[in-house]
Design a protein around this motif. Structure first.
Motif, PDB file in Angstrom:
ATOM      1  N   ALA A 124       0.895  -1.173  -0.008  1.00  0.00           N
ATOM      2  CA  ALA A 124      -0.036  -0.014  -0.194  1.00  0.00           C
ATOM      3  C   ALA A 124       1.001   1.312   0.064  1.00  0.00           C
ATOM      4  CB  ALA A 124      -0.867   0.017   1.200  1.00  0.00           C
ATOM      5  N   ALA A 125       2.125   1.258   0.322  1.00  0.00           N
ATOM      6  CA  ALA A 125       3.041   2.479   0.516  1.00  0.00           C
ATOM      7  C   ALA A 125       3.645   2.265  -0.961  1.00  0.00           C
ATOM      8  CB  ALA A 125       3.943   2.235   1.553  1.00  0.00           C
ATOM      9  N   GLY A 126       3.616   1.435  -1.701  1.00  0.00           N
ATOM     10  CA  GLY A 126       4.280   1.411  -3.045  1.00  0.00           C
ATOM     11  C   GLY A 126       5.609   0.494  -2.950  1.00  0.00           C
ATOM     12  N   ARG A 127       5.709  -0.409  -1.926  1.00  0.00           N
ATOM     13  CA  ARG A 127       6.882  -1.143  -2.032  1.00  0.00           C
ATOM     14  C   ARG A 127       6.736  -2.530  -2.150  1.00  0.00           C
ATOM     15  NH1 ARG A 127      11.406  -2.016   2.878  1.00  0.00           N
ATOM     16  NH2 ARG A 127      13.041  -2.419   1.536  1.00  0.00           N
ATOM     17  N   LEU A 128       6.071  -2.948  -3.446  1.00  0.00           N
ATOM     18  CA  LEU A 128       6.029  -4.225  -4.178  1.00  0.00           C
ATOM     19  C   LEU A 128       6.297  -4.173  -5.633  1.00  0.00           C
ATOM     20  CD1 LEU A 128       4.921  -6.915  -3.687  1.00  0.00           C
ATOM     21  CD2 LEU A 128       2.609  -6.095  -4.398  1.00  0.00           C
ATOM     22  N   ALA A 129       7.739  -4.452  -5.862  1.00  0.00           N
ATOM     23  CA  ALA A 129       8.178  -4.565  -7.061  1.00  0.00           C
ATOM     24  C   ALA A 129       9.165  -5.683  -7.127  1.00  0.00           C
ATOM     25  CB  ALA A 129       9.160  -3.390  -7.255  1.00  0.00           C
ATOM     26  N   VAL A 130       9.703  -5.946  -8.492  1.00  0.00           N
ATOM     27  CA  VAL A 130      10.499  -6.924  -8.422  1.00  0.00           C
ATOM     28  C   VAL A 130      11.957  -6.679  -9.888  1.00  0.00           C
ATOM     29  CG1 VAL A 130       9.133  -8.363 -10.064  1.00  0.00           C
ATOM     30  CG2 VAL A 130      10.857  -9.676  -8.935  1.00  0.00           C
ATOM     31  N   THR A 131      12.838  -7.266  -9.736  1.00  0.00           N
ATOM     32  CA  THR A 131      13.838  -7.020 -10.912  1.00  0.00           C
ATOM     33  C   THR A 131      13.827  -8.446 -11.617  1.00  0.00           C
ATOM     34  OG1 THR A 131      15.671  -7.297  -9.459  1.00  0.00           O
ATOM     35  CG2 THR A 131      15.109  -5.177  -9.874  1.00  0.00           C
ATOM     36  N   VAL A 132      13.752  -8.426 -13.002  1.00  0.00           N
ATOM     37  CA  VAL A 132      13.966  -9.779 -13.332  1.00  0.00           C
ATOM     38  C   VAL A 132      15.122  -9.719 -14.513  1.00  0.00           C
ATOM     39  CG1 VAL A 132      12.662 -11.496 -14.965  1.00  0.00           C
ATOM     40  CG2 VAL A 132      11.377  -9.987 -13.448  1.00  0.00           C
ATOM     41  N   THR A 133      16.099 -10.503 -14.146  1.00  0.00           N
ATOM     42  CA  THR A 133      17.340 -10.386 -14.809  1.00  0.00           C
ATOM     43  C   THR A 133      17.490 -11.606 -15.763  1.00  0.00           C
ATOM     44  OG1 THR A 133      18.043  -9.238 -13.135  1.00  0.00           O
ATOM     45  CG2 THR A 133      19.649  -9.908 -14.825  1.00  0.00           C
ATOM     46  N   GLY A 134      17.817 -11.467 -17.129  1.00  0.00           N
ATOM     47  CA  GLY A 134      18.097 -12.546 -17.674  1.00  0.00           C
ATOM     48  C   GLY A 134      19.669 -13.107 -17.958  1.00  0.00           C
ATOM     49  N   ALA A 135      19.799 -13.859 -18.790  1.00  0.00           N
ATOM     50  CA  ALA A 135      21.301 -14.605 -18.892  1.00  0.00           C
ATOM     51  C   ALA A 135      21.954 -13.559 -19.880  1.00  0.00           C
ATOM     52  CB  ALA A 135      21.172 -15.858 -19.494  1.00  0.00           C
ATOM     53  N   VAL A 146       3.795  -2.634  -8.729  1.00  0.00           N
ATOM     54  CA  VAL A 146       2.302  -1.898  -8.405  1.00  0.00           C
ATOM     55  C   VAL A 146       2.600  -0.729  -7.405  1.00  0.00           C
ATOM     56  CG1 VAL A 146       1.157  -3.849  -9.118  1.00  0.00           C
ATOM     57  CG2 VAL A 146       1.793  -3.628  -6.921  1.00  0.00           C
ATOM     58  N   LEU A 147       1.843   0.300  -7.855  1.00  0.00           N
ATOM     59  CA  LEU A 147       1.633   1.433  -6.928  1.00  0.00           C
ATOM     60  C   LEU A 147       0.085   1.839  -6.634  1.00  0.00           C
ATOM     61  CD1 LEU A 147       4.456   3.445  -8.742  1.00  0.00           C
ATOM     62  CD2 LEU A 147       4.720   2.456  -6.535  1.00  0.00           C
ATOM     63  N   PRO A 148      -0.062   2.251  -5.615  1.00  0.00           N
ATOM     64  CA  PRO A 148      -1.477   2.695  -5.357  1.00  0.00           C
ATOM     65  C   PRO A 148      -1.950   3.704  -6.124  1.00  0.00           C
ATOM     66  CG  PRO A 148       0.062   3.532  -3.525  1.00  0.00           C
ATOM     67  CD  PRO A 148       0.821   2.778  -4.546  1.00  0.00           C
TER      68      PRO A 148
END
Lengths: 201, 121
Positions: A124-135, A146-148
């Motif tokens: 809810a505070a905007g701290r839900l994220a991920v980094t996706v790194t390939g090869a 995601v952000l509110p």
């Protein structure tokens, strides 16, 4: 001596009623504006969660469909809401329970989503994220989150500078590189939020 | 599938693996960056999950080419990182992702009760 007595009661009642009505209208408008600004009218501040759950459908594979994950997160594959970010080729969903808030994400070519789950208050505070790194030697890095409600744009910092992206449907996707260090946005109240990103290459 | 290096308990059955179960990962370790725990070797891994449900931390899950969780990322599964209770890579059925399932503590402090999971063919 004649005295005159005038009965003011009807006028006082009428005036009082008018004042009360005006005050009620002013108060209602103020509350509506505040609610809109903070996005608090939507579940957990995310309008994305307001409609019917779309579910993961045929993407209900991998971690998202495992019994242990469903038990821990409190979120079944049919409980999530899909964000409209199809223009990028990625798919994103958001699910929230009383135990966790989970962002599901599927790159083009994947048959099941990855998942990151955080405390509901953090999401809810905007701290839900991920980094996706390939090869590869210099892999591209995709930052998803995601952000509110009420947050229009987000920027991701890397060595080359900040990449700015619009937030649509409570979701954002930014392609950057392995030097990414944080993402930042301005809250509806004008304050700035910044959260660290870590990349594994 | 052959088990080359792992910490804690681990095992695979019917294509699903639990590895590095309830391990403590320090803020720095044998890897080049942060402490990590690896399990494998796999020829067709679908996805990897790192979990720390006892508290939200910064962590990663993915496929790495090194037997101690170091080396390069292996695609298409790659490595996903985030802050929270659990982080999982996307799933790629039927593709060749060879390497070691790896979970990584990226926080600046040690944490207990990490667990890893994954699926393979």
């Amino acid at each position: 001596v004649r005295t005159f007595s005038i009965n003011h009661r009807p006028a006082v009642v009428l005036l009082g009623g008018l004042v009360a009505a005006v005050a009620a209208v002013v108060l209602t408008v103020a509350v509506l504006n505040a609610t809109r600004a903070e996005g608090s009218s939507a579940p957990h501040g995310f309008s994305l969660l307001g409609g019917e759950a779309t579910g993961l459908g045929s993407f209900a594979k991998g971690t998202s469909a495992s019994g242990a994950f469903i038990k821990q997160s409190g979120i079944a594959p049919e409980d999530v809401h899909r964000a409209a970010v199809s223009a990028t080729g990625w798919k994103m969903w958001l699910g929230v329970s009383d135990k966790a808030a989970c962002l599901y994400y599927a790159p083009p070519g994947a048959d099941g989503p990855g998942v990151v789950c955080a405390p509901v208050a953090d999401a809810a505070a905007g701290r839900l994220a991920v980094t996706v790194t390939g090869a590869g030697k210099n892999p591209s890095v995709t930052v998803l989150g995601v952000l509110p409600d009420g947050i229009q744009r987000v920027s991701v910092a890397a060595k080359a500078g900040r990449t700015v992206s619009d937030v649509a449907n409570n979701a954002f996707i930014v392609t950057t590189d392995a030097t990414a260090t944080d993402y930042a946005f301005v809250r509806p109240d004008g304050s700035r939020a910044e959260y660290a990103l870590r990349v594994e290459k | 599938l052959s088990e080359l290096r792992y910490a804690g308990s681990g095992g695979c059955s019917g294509g699903a693996c639990s590895f590095c179960t309830n391990v403590t990962l320090q803020s720095s370790g044998s890897g080049p960056y942060d402490d990590r725990c690896a399990y494998g070797y796999f020829y067709q891994a679908y996805h990897v999950t790192a979990s720390h449900w006892s508290g939200a931390v910064q962590m990663c899950a993915g496929m790495k080419s090194g037997s101690v969780g170091n080396g390069s990322n292996v695609g298409p599964v790659g490595v996903s990182c985030g802050f929270g209770y659990t982080v999982s890579t996307p799933s790629y059925l039927g593709t060749n992702t060879t390497g070691y399932m790896t979970i990584i503590n990226q926080d600046n402090a040690p944490h207990y009760n990490y667990s890893g999971g994954g699926e393979y063919n």
